[in-house]
Design a protein around this motif. Structure first.
Motif, mmCIF file in Angstrom:
data_model
loop_
_atom_site.group_PDB
_atom_site.id
_atom_site.type_symbol
_atom_site.label_atom_id
_atom_site.label_comp_id
_atom_site.label_asym_id
_atom_site.label_seq_id
_atom_site.Cartn_x
_atom_site.Cartn_y
_atom_site.Cartn_z
ATOM 1 N N ARG A 79 1.088 -1.377 -0.562
ATOM 2 C CA ARG A 79 -0.239 0.052 0.319
ATOM 3 C C ARG A 79 0.800 0.879 -0.342
ATOM 4 O O ARG A 79 2.220 1.236 1.115
ATOM 5 C CB ARG A 79 -0.909 0.122 1.266
ATOM 6 C CG ARG A 79 -1.353 -1.296 1.190
ATOM 7 C CD ARG A 79 -2.834 -0.570 1.874
ATOM 8 N NE ARG A 79 -4.208 -1.493 2.171
ATOM 9 C CZ ARG A 79 -3.608 -2.835 2.760
ATOM 10 N NH1 ARG A 79 -2.783 -3.562 3.601
ATOM 11 N NH2 ARG A 79 -5.055 -3.834 2.629
ATOM 12 N N VAL A 80 0.724 2.342 -0.756
ATOM 13 C CA VAL A 80 1.362 3.561 -0.893
ATOM 14 C C VAL A 80 0.098 4.367 -1.641
ATOM 15 O O VAL A 80 -0.891 3.771 -1.247
ATOM 16 C CB VAL A 80 2.679 3.229 -2.497
ATOM 17 C CG1 VAL A 80 3.383 2.528 -2.144
ATOM 18 C CG2 VAL A 80 2.051 3.091 -3.705
ATOM 19 N N THR A 81 0.301 5.692 -0.146
ATOM 20 C CA THR A 81 -0.007 6.223 -1.093
ATOM 21 C C THR A 81 -0.678 7.210 -2.382
ATOM 22 O O THR A 81 0.541 6.775 -3.323
ATOM 23 C CB THR A 81 0.248 8.331 -0.464
ATOM 24 O OG1 THR A 81 1.590 8.715 -0.868
ATOM 25 C CG2 THR A 81 0.601 7.716 0.665
ATOM 26 N N GLN A 82 -1.089 7.675 -3.688
ATOM 27 C CA GLN A 82 -1.163 8.020 -4.423
ATOM 28 C C GLN A 82 0.047 9.262 -5.210
ATOM 29 O O GLN A 82 0.617 8.889 -5.721
ATOM 30 C CB GLN A 82 -2.522 9.461 -4.898
ATOM 31 C CG GLN A 82 -2.780 9.196 -6.377
ATOM 32 C CD GLN A 82 -3.179 8.151 -7.032
ATOM 33 O OE1 GLN A 82 -4.036 7.484 -7.084
ATOM 34 N NE2 GLN A 82 -2.455 7.892 -8.171
ATOM 35 N N GLU A 83 0.854 9.669 -3.871
ATOM 36 C CA GLU A 83 1.924 10.737 -4.699
ATOM 37 C C GLU A 83 3.004 9.940 -4.303
ATOM 38 O O GLU A 83 3.700 9.917 -5.483
ATOM 39 C CB GLU A 83 2.504 11.877 -3.467
ATOM 40 C CG GLU A 83 4.061 12.595 -3.597
ATOM 41 C CD GLU A 83 3.618 13.219 -2.034
ATOM 42 O OE1 GLU A 83 5.333 13.959 -2.471
ATOM 43 O OE2 GLU A 83 2.559 13.931 -1.519
ATOM 44 N N GLU A 84 3.068 8.665 -3.905
ATOM 45 C CA GLU A 84 4.335 8.071 -3.883
ATOM 46 C C GLU A 84 4.037 6.909 -4.807
ATOM 47 O O GLU A 84 5.363 6.288 -5.505
ATOM 48 C CB GLU A 84 3.767 6.369 -2.238
ATOM 49 C CG GLU A 84 4.322 7.845 -1.293
ATOM 50 C CD GLU A 84 4.265 6.668 -0.174
ATOM 51 O OE1 GLU A 84 5.078 6.574 1.284
ATOM 52 O OE2 GLU A 84 3.171 6.070 -0.057
ATOM 53 N N ARG A 85 2.928 6.401 -5.239
ATOM 54 C CA ARG A 85 2.273 5.679 -7.266
ATOM 55 C C ARG A 85 3.183 6.453 -7.732
ATOM 56 O O ARG A 85 3.929 5.726 -8.952
ATOM 57 C CB ARG A 85 1.252 5.237 -6.726
ATOM 58 C CG ARG A 85 0.603 4.473 -8.026
ATOM 59 C CD ARG A 85 -0.788 3.847 -7.987
ATOM 60 N NE ARG A 85 -1.286 3.870 -9.047
ATOM 61 C CZ ARG A 85 -1.530 3.898 -10.554
ATOM 62 N NH1 ARG A 85 -2.061 5.162 -9.825
ATOM 63 N NH2 ARG A 85 -2.320 3.500 -11.072
#
Length: 64
Positions: free
Chosen positions: A25-31
């Motif tokens: 699981r990653v944030t949208q920003e990390e993705r």
């Protein structure tokens, strides 16, 4: 694109059974950062993550 034949579906199923899935699981920003980095290196996100994990394991083995 034509629909997959029974043989194609069976072959794909057999191929996919060779692998295990790992989800993170990653944030949208990390993705977005991960995808951009992979694209810049002309590789898939999957390949980038596998390479990063492999490199980390090698580094940890060398540092003892």
């Amino acid at each position: 694109m034509a629909p997959k034949s029974y043989a194609q579906k069976k072959a794909q199923k057999n191929y996919m059974e060779k692998f295990s899935r790992i989800e993170i699981r990653v944030t949208q920003e990390e993705r977005d950062i991960i995808q951009a980095h992979a694209a810049a290196g002309q590789e898939s996100v999957n390949k980038l993550i596998k390479r990063a994990i492999k490199n980390l394991i090698q580094e940890e083995k060398q540092s003892g």
